[in-house]
Design an enzyme around this catalytic site. Sequence first.
Site, PDB file in Angstrom:
ATOM      1  N   CYS A  91       0.926  -1.339   0.037  1.00  8.98           N
ATOM      2  CA  CYS A  91      -0.153  -0.084   0.077  1.00  8.98           C
ATOM      3  C   CYS A  91       0.839   1.238  -0.015  1.00  8.98           C
ATOM      4  O   CYS A  91       0.348   2.268  -0.045  1.00  8.98           O
ATOM      5  CB  CYS A  91      -0.926  -0.076   1.175  1.00  8.98           C
ATOM      6  SG  CYS A  91      -2.310  -1.267   1.218  1.00  8.98           S
ATOM      7  N   HIS A 358      -8.925   3.690  -2.213  1.00 11.85           N
ATOM      8  CA  HIS A 358      -7.342   3.347  -2.014  1.00 11.85           C
ATOM      9  C   HIS A 358      -7.142   2.578  -3.211  1.00 11.85           C
ATOM     10  O   HIS A 358      -7.020   1.412  -3.294  1.00 11.85           O
ATOM     11  CB  HIS A 358      -7.137   2.823  -0.690  1.00 11.85           C
ATOM     12  CG  HIS A 358      -5.963   2.059  -0.434  1.00 11.85           C
ATOM     13  ND1 HIS A 358      -4.835   2.793  -0.930  1.00 11.85           N
ATOM     14  CD2 HIS A 358      -5.787   1.375   0.210  1.00 11.85           C
ATOM     15  CE1 HIS A 358      -3.762   2.007  -0.388  1.00 11.85           C
ATOM     16  NE2 HIS A 358      -4.138   1.101   0.303  1.00 11.85           N
ATOM     17  N   CYS A 388       0.144   2.628   6.300  1.00 13.05           N
ATOM     18  CA  CYS A 388       0.404   1.347   7.015  1.00 13.05           C
ATOM     19  C   CYS A 388       0.525   0.353   5.776  1.00 13.05           C
ATOM     20  O   CYS A 388       0.218   0.594   4.424  1.00 13.05           O
ATOM     21  CB  CYS A 388      -0.631   0.852   7.777  1.00 13.05           C
ATOM     22  SG  CYS A 388      -2.319   0.758   6.898  1.00 13.05           S
TER      23      CYS A 388
END
Length: 402
Positions: A91, A358, A388
């Site tokens: 991510c 996202h 994260c």
Amino acid sequence: MTQAYIYDCVRTPRGRGKTDGSLHEVSTLGLATTVLGALKERNHLDPKLVDDVVLGCVDPVGEAGGDIARMAAMASGYGHEVPGVQINRFCASGLDAVNFAAAQIMAGAHELTIGGGVESMSRVGLGASGGAWPVDPAIAIPAYFMPQGVSADLIATKYGFSRDDVDAYAVESQKRAKRAWDENRFERSIIPVRDVNGLTILTHDEHMRPGTDMQSLAALKPSFVMMAEQGGFAAVAIQAHPEVEAINHVHHAGNSSGIVDGAAAVLIGSQQAGKAAGLKPRAKIRAFANIGSEPALMLTGPVDVTRKVLARAGMTIKDIDLFEVNEAFASVVLRYLQAFEISPDKVNVNGGAIALGHPLGATGAMILSTAIDELERSGKSTALVTLCIGAGMGTATIIERV
């Protein structure tokens, strides 16, 4: 060490990551060329001045495989002289791509680079690239592998966040995102996506649900109960954290990040290169860092890496005016607020991934551009951007407005 300046940043709107999403017809290459082309055109950039293009992509397979950065550089008219490299840190890939591109400047290896990321989650499915982490016992067992949603619920349980807490955070994310759009706060960075005929197909973040309230969220059932209980991952979580007797399942689609398509790109260079290209810097990179964190909790890396990057920059938490903490799940940001006792008014002031979505490989570069825009709008000075990461990691970057 050479100072790395950010000269411009652009992003596409986020399209729903489903077959009926507005960006589903646009290939991964098309998304990446959209942002690279926009950087070139609006800065009147001679592409021969660009030394490298670094793009994050979490599932670089199929149409997104084969070094998407190099393909996008050529397809967007940068010429065959401009190289490109694709990276993957889950991510945080988009932010790390910016950091990698900046590091080339800082080291004196290059003068002008582009960092960013791309992900078409509607066309290349989440997890399409596979990997040993979830399936090979040699790493899955010692790493306490579990789905991220179970880890998010573990964080909520361990640190005392209730269903009302995470839902209230999600409602606020939606409100802030709507306000940001209503007040044109994304105007400088957002660029439209057009189809093959040049017709505009998306100008606005598509995942938002501005009518969300506590009552509508209360109607949603927790999403990760079955995989935790029937899949055995609750036992894994408790084995890793025996102080937790049972997991309180609080996360669902409404308080977790949305699956979307999108791309972003950031133009970075030395002061000398900027002058040569006729560019005016918008921000400079003060410091960046990566860290490994406890893999069962997995998503608490932003807390650990923030401490590391602040120490590296010789700063304290009080020196930061704004924070962009990726909203992978509501408990991730609530834990961050709890750990540093920060006012919520400083964190994700324009909403985040719960409201906006996202797009894995692009998000880091997107929220960096959001931070720069907000520093300029508010007249503030410093921002810290962090995400994260799967398998327990964290990435953070500190920028200062010029």
